[in-house]
Structure formats: structure tokens, C-alpha cells
Design an enzyme around this catalytic site. Sequence first.
Site, PDB file in Angstrom:
ATOM      1  N   LYS A  15       0.830  -1.212   0.000  1.00 36.82           N
ATOM      2  CA  LYS A  15       0.000   0.000   0.000  1.00 36.82           C
ATOM      3  C   LYS A  15       0.865   1.263   0.000  1.00 36.82           C
ATOM      4  O   LYS A  15       0.645   2.167  -0.799  1.00 36.82           O
ATOM      5  CB  LYS A  15      -0.949   0.020   1.214  1.00 36.82           C
ATOM      6  CG  LYS A  15      -1.912  -1.162   1.251  1.00 36.82           C
ATOM      7  CD  LYS A  15      -2.867  -1.080   2.424  1.00 36.82           C
ATOM      8  CE  LYS A  15      -2.184  -1.108   3.777  1.00 36.82           C
ATOM      9  NZ  LYS A  15      -1.446  -2.360   4.075  1.00 36.82           N
ATOM     10  N   ARG A  90      -9.648   0.600   8.847  1.00 40.80           N
ATOM     11  CA  ARG A  90      -9.200  -0.760   9.124  1.00 40.80           C
ATOM     12  C   ARG A  90     -10.290  -1.600   9.780  1.00 40.80           C
ATOM     13  O   ARG A  90     -10.046  -2.776  10.075  1.00 40.80           O
ATOM     14  CB  ARG A  90      -7.994  -0.707  10.066  1.00 40.80           C
ATOM     15  CG  ARG A  90      -6.638  -0.965   9.378  1.00 40.80           C
ATOM     16  CD  ARG A  90      -5.590  -0.779  10.434  1.00 40.80           C
ATOM     17  NE  ARG A  90      -4.325  -1.412  10.191  1.00 40.80           N
ATOM     18  CZ  ARG A  90      -3.279  -0.826   9.619  1.00 40.80           C
ATOM     19  NH1 ARG A  90      -3.377   0.375   9.097  1.00 40.80           N
ATOM     20  NH2 ARG A  90      -2.134  -1.469   9.535  1.00 40.80           N
ATOM     21  N   ARG A 129      11.697  -5.520   4.850  1.00 39.37           N
ATOM     22  CA  ARG A 129      11.378  -4.108   4.539  1.00 39.37           C
ATOM     23  C   ARG A 129      12.358  -3.151   5.235  1.00 39.37           C
ATOM     24  O   ARG A 129      12.684  -3.319   6.399  1.00 39.37           O
ATOM     25  CB  ARG A 129       9.952  -3.794   5.003  1.00 39.37           C
ATOM     26  CG  ARG A 129       9.622  -2.299   4.939  1.00 39.37           C
ATOM     27  CD  ARG A 129       8.148  -2.043   4.918  1.00 39.37           C
ATOM     28  NE  ARG A 129       7.481  -2.368   6.172  1.00 39.37           N
ATOM     29  CZ  ARG A 129       6.164  -2.254   6.356  1.00 39.37           C
ATOM     30  NH1 ARG A 129       5.388  -1.829   5.373  1.00 39.37           N
ATOM     31  NH2 ARG A 129       5.618  -2.582   7.510  1.00 39.37           N
ATOM     32  N   ARG A 162      11.419  -1.281  10.826  1.00 39.27           N
ATOM     33  CA  ARG A 162      10.392  -0.913  11.798  1.00 39.27           C
ATOM     34  C   ARG A 162      10.355  -1.905  12.962  1.00 39.27           C
ATOM     35  O   ARG A 162      10.523  -3.101  12.768  1.00 39.27           O
ATOM     36  CB  ARG A 162       9.014  -0.868  11.104  1.00 39.27           C
ATOM     37  CG  ARG A 162       8.787   0.433  10.366  1.00 39.27           C
ATOM     38  CD  ARG A 162       7.556   0.419   9.498  1.00 39.27           C
ATOM     39  NE  ARG A 162       6.357  -0.155  10.097  1.00 39.27           N
ATOM     40  CZ  ARG A 162       5.174  -0.189   9.492  1.00 39.27           C
ATOM     41  NH1 ARG A 162       5.044   0.332   8.268  1.00 39.27           N
ATOM     42  NH2 ARG A 162       4.134  -0.726  10.076  1.00 39.27           N
ATOM     43  N   ARG A 173      -0.193  -8.905  13.499  1.00 39.55           N
ATOM     44  CA  ARG A 173      -0.809  -7.912  12.597  1.00 39.55           C
ATOM     45  C   ARG A 173      -1.618  -8.606  11.497  1.00 39.55           C
ATOM     46  O   ARG A 173      -2.675  -8.117  11.091  1.00 39.55           O
ATOM     47  CB  ARG A 173       0.268  -7.004  12.000  1.00 39.55           C
ATOM     48  CG  ARG A 173       0.818  -6.014  13.040  1.00 39.55           C
ATOM     49  CD  ARG A 173       2.188  -5.485  12.675  1.00 39.55           C
ATOM     50  NE  ARG A 173       2.219  -4.736  11.456  1.00 39.55           N
ATOM     51  CZ  ARG A 173       3.269  -4.664  10.643  1.00 39.55           C
ATOM     52  NH1 ARG A 173       4.375  -5.339  10.911  1.00 39.55           N
ATOM     53  NH2 ARG A 173       3.221  -3.924   9.572  1.00 39.55           N
TER      54      ARG A 173
HETATM   55  P1  ADP Z   1       2.168  -1.853   3.197  1.00 37.22           P
HETATM   56  O1  ADP Z   1       2.215  -0.348   3.125  1.00 37.22           O
HETATM   57  O2  ADP Z   1       0.944  -2.425   2.544  1.00 37.22           O
HETATM   58  O3  ADP Z   1       2.410  -2.388   4.567  1.00 37.22           O
HETATM   59  P2  ADP Z   1       4.734  -1.690   1.793  1.00 37.22           P
HETATM   60  O4  ADP Z   1       4.445  -0.798   0.627  1.00 37.22           O
HETATM   61  O5  ADP Z   1       5.490  -1.109   2.918  1.00 37.22           O
HETATM   62  O6  ADP Z   1       3.365  -2.399   2.305  1.00 37.22           O
HETATM   63  O7  ADP Z   1       5.502  -2.974   1.207  1.00 37.22           O
HETATM   64  C1  ADP Z   1       5.965  -4.013   2.082  1.00 37.22           C
HETATM   65  C2  ADP Z   1       7.305  -4.559   1.574  1.00 37.22           C
HETATM   66  O8  ADP Z   1       7.075  -5.256   0.328  1.00 37.22           O
HETATM   67  C3  ADP Z   1       8.347  -3.466   1.283  1.00 37.22           C
HETATM   68  O9  ADP Z   1       9.614  -3.946   1.668  1.00 37.22           O
HETATM   69  C4  ADP Z   1       8.251  -3.274  -0.238  1.00 37.22           C
HETATM   70  O10 ADP Z   1       9.495  -2.856  -0.811  1.00 37.22           O
HETATM   71  C5  ADP Z   1       7.873  -4.674  -0.714  1.00 37.22           C
HETATM   72  N1  ADP Z   1       7.008  -4.667  -1.916  1.00 37.22           N
HETATM   73  C6  ADP Z   1       6.004  -3.776  -2.192  1.00 37.22           C
HETATM   74  N2  ADP Z   1       5.404  -4.102  -3.367  1.00 37.22           N
HETATM   75  C7  ADP Z   1       6.027  -5.227  -3.825  1.00 37.22           C
HETATM   76  C8  ADP Z   1       5.872  -6.048  -4.996  1.00 37.22           C
HETATM   77  N3  ADP Z   1       4.937  -5.776  -5.909  1.00 37.22           N
HETATM   78  N4  ADP Z   1       6.688  -7.110  -5.116  1.00 37.22           N
HETATM   79  C9  ADP Z   1       7.637  -7.385  -4.176  1.00 37.22           C
HETATM   80  N5  ADP Z   1       7.842  -6.647  -3.070  1.00 37.22           N
HETATM   81  C10 ADP Z   1       7.058  -5.576  -2.882  1.00 37.22           C
HETATM   82  P1  AMP Z   2       0.819   0.528   9.111  1.00 42.87           P
HETATM   83  O1  AMP Z   2       1.879   1.570   8.911  1.00 42.87           O
HETATM   84  O2  AMP Z   2      -0.409   0.777   8.274  1.00 42.87           O
HETATM   85  O3  AMP Z   2       1.365  -0.872   8.952  1.00 42.87           O
HETATM   86  O4  AMP Z   2       0.315   0.675  10.607  1.00 42.87           O
HETATM   87  C1  AMP Z   2       1.195   0.446  11.693  1.00 42.87           C
HETATM   88  C2  AMP Z   2       0.408   0.349  13.001  1.00 42.87           C
HETATM   89  O5  AMP Z   2      -0.264   1.602  13.271  1.00 42.87           O
HETATM   90  C3  AMP Z   2      -0.698  -0.696  13.022  1.00 42.87           C
HETATM   91  O6  AMP Z   2      -0.230  -2.006  13.329  1.00 42.87           O
HETATM   92  C4  AMP Z   2      -1.626  -0.140  14.110  1.00 42.87           C
HETATM   93  O7  AMP Z   2      -1.112  -0.378  15.410  1.00 42.87           O
HETATM   94  C5  AMP Z   2      -1.546   1.371  13.860  1.00 42.87           C
HETATM   95  N1  AMP Z   2      -2.588   1.806  12.893  1.00 42.87           N
HETATM   96  C6  AMP Z   2      -2.398   2.298  11.638  1.00 42.87           C
HETATM   97  N2  AMP Z   2      -3.574   2.603  11.065  1.00 42.87           N
HETATM   98  C7  AMP Z   2      -4.544   2.288  11.974  1.00 42.87           C
HETATM   99  C8  AMP Z   2      -5.968   2.336  11.955  1.00 42.87           C
HETATM  100  N3  AMP Z   2      -6.657   2.771  10.884  1.00 42.87           N
HETATM  101  N4  AMP Z   2      -6.631   1.936  13.072  1.00 42.87           N
HETATM  102  C9  AMP Z   2      -5.978   1.511  14.155  1.00 42.87           C
HETATM  103  N5  AMP Z   2      -4.632   1.409  14.223  1.00 42.87           N
HETATM  104  C10 AMP Z   2      -3.918   1.784  13.144  1.00 42.87           C
END
Ligand code: ADP
Ligand code: AMP
Length: 218
Positions: A15, A90, A129, A162, A173
Site C-alpha cells: 500500500k 481498518r 522491509r 520498523r 498484525r
Molecule cells: P504496506 O504499506 O501495505 O504495509 P509496503 O508498501 O510497505 O506495504 O511494502 C511491504 C514490503 O514489500 C516493502 O519492503 C516493499 O518494498 C515490498 N514490496 C512492495 N510491493 C512489492 C511487490 N509488488 N513485489 C515485491 N515486493 C514488494
Molecule cells: P501501518 O503503517 O499501516 O502498517 O500501521 C502500523 C500500526 O499503526 C498498526 O499495526 C496499528 O497499530 C496502527 N494503525 C495504523 N492505522 C490504523 C488504523 N486505521 N486503526 C488503528 N490502528 C492503526
Amino acid sequence: MGKFIVLLGPPGAGKGTQAERIAEELSIPHVSSGDLFRENLGNETELGKKAKGFMDSGKLVPDEITISMVAERLSRTDCKDGALLDGFPRTPFQAQELDAILKKNGNVICCVPYIMVSDQDLLERLTGRWTCKAAGHIYHQTFNPPKDSGICDIDGSALYQRDDDKKETIEKRLAVFHEQTAPLIEYYREKDLLVEVDGTQPIEKVTEAILKSVQSKK
Ligand code: ADP
Ligand code: AMP
């Protein structure tokens, strides 16, 4: 009417990666609830202190903190013509609250791309990541490595892993996603806003598919 898009998908689906690209392409701001929480943690605000324990254990931060934080962000002028929401809503309750927040200005959600990836792939993505300290740019040690290890290509800041990208927290999660967030898939399908996107494709292909999905709901 503004263009409000909700990017739906489990943690690690891509995302944040996609939001950076799509927001630029569509000239709308990227609003990530996770990034807003991490900014508050970094600045050691009261809100950050309240959110920390929930984030560290992989749980959702309570609604009374989360919803007002996102509502405040959406009330800023840069969101008047739209926003790309990532990580919010969420839960079905948050989705209803979002509808109410948008409705106040005569806005509605136009499209919900749902980025689909299996739990096994998500674990590999999240454990590999690396995130940039300055602006949250996202890398992966294998799938999207930075040019220089440990340094952001875009702003030269240090990359970090992270705290919640540890195996046990990731598993929590993912369970939270399946229990509390997955009902949104049907919620948005019933409203005819959901478009399923294969998130296992290369990053550029996923971007193309999301842009196409947004076009299809114009
Ligand atoms: P989210 O925001 O949904 O938690 P991220 O955008 O942070 O996900 O992506 C999670 C991990 O997967 C990151 O390390 C990113 O570089 C990797 N990633 C994202 N899209 C792809 C893809 N299409 N193929 C492989 N790895 C990806
Ligand atoms: P994310 O960066 O989206 O992976 O979110 C990291 C963490 O932030 C999550 O595991 C939750 O603890 C908190 N968080 C993010 N968005 C929300 C949401 N919409 N509602 C509740 N907690 C959230």
C-alpha cells in the site's frame, strides 16, 4: 467532487509503495494513518505515547485516537480535491466514520483497490522491509533494494527496520487484518467500489493495475 481513494490490503501488500506512486500520478496527497502515528512517535507527542503500546504489540490503536487524527488530516486544504488513504479505514466502524467525514463536504469514496498477497509472501516482504527515516520511502532488501545499502535513493537519509516488522508482531498484525479489516472487502464490494488487484506482480505492474482500477470507477 474530490477524488477519495482507499487502498485496501493486508500489512505488507504494498500500500505504501503504491501510494507514493499513485498519489504523484493523480496529484492528490497520500494520507497514511501508520505514517501519522510514526510521526507522532518520532515527535514524542501525547498521541504518539498513547499509540506506541498498541503499535508495538501489533494491535489496532483505539478508534477515539485514530479517527480524530485522520479527520484532522483530511480537514487540511491539501485534501480538498481528494486523498489517497492508506491504512485507514481498518474496521467497518472506521469505514462508516470515514463516509461521515467525507459527506460533510459532499464527498464520497470513488474506488477501493484491494491489493491481494498471500500471508506467506507478506511475512517475507515485511521481514525484509527497510524504511527511510526522513520521509518513509519504502525498500526491500531483495525485491526493491536501494542503490546504496542502508541509504534512501530519494533523500539520502538512513534506512531502518520498523520495530513492528518482527516475526511475532507480523503474525499478530496479519491475524488482526483477517479478523478486523477483512470484513471491509465485502463492505466495499457491496457498494460496488472494490477492485481486486493481484499484488504479487512486480511493483510497476501493480501500479498500472491500480491506475486502471481507478479509471474504471470514474
Ligand atoms: P504496506 O504499506 O501495505 O504495509 P509496503 O508498501 O510497505 O506495504 O511494502 C511491504 C514490503 O514489500 C516493502 O519492503 C516493499 O518494498 C515490498 N514490496 C512492495 N510491493 C512489492 C511487490 N509488488 N513485489 C515485491 N515486493 C514488494
Ligand atoms: P501501518 O503503517 O499501516 O502498517 O500501521 C502500523 C500500526 O499503526 C498498526 O499495526 C496499528 O497499530 C496502527 N494503525 C495504523 N492505522 C490504523 C488504523 N486505521 N486503526 C488503528 N490502528 C492503526
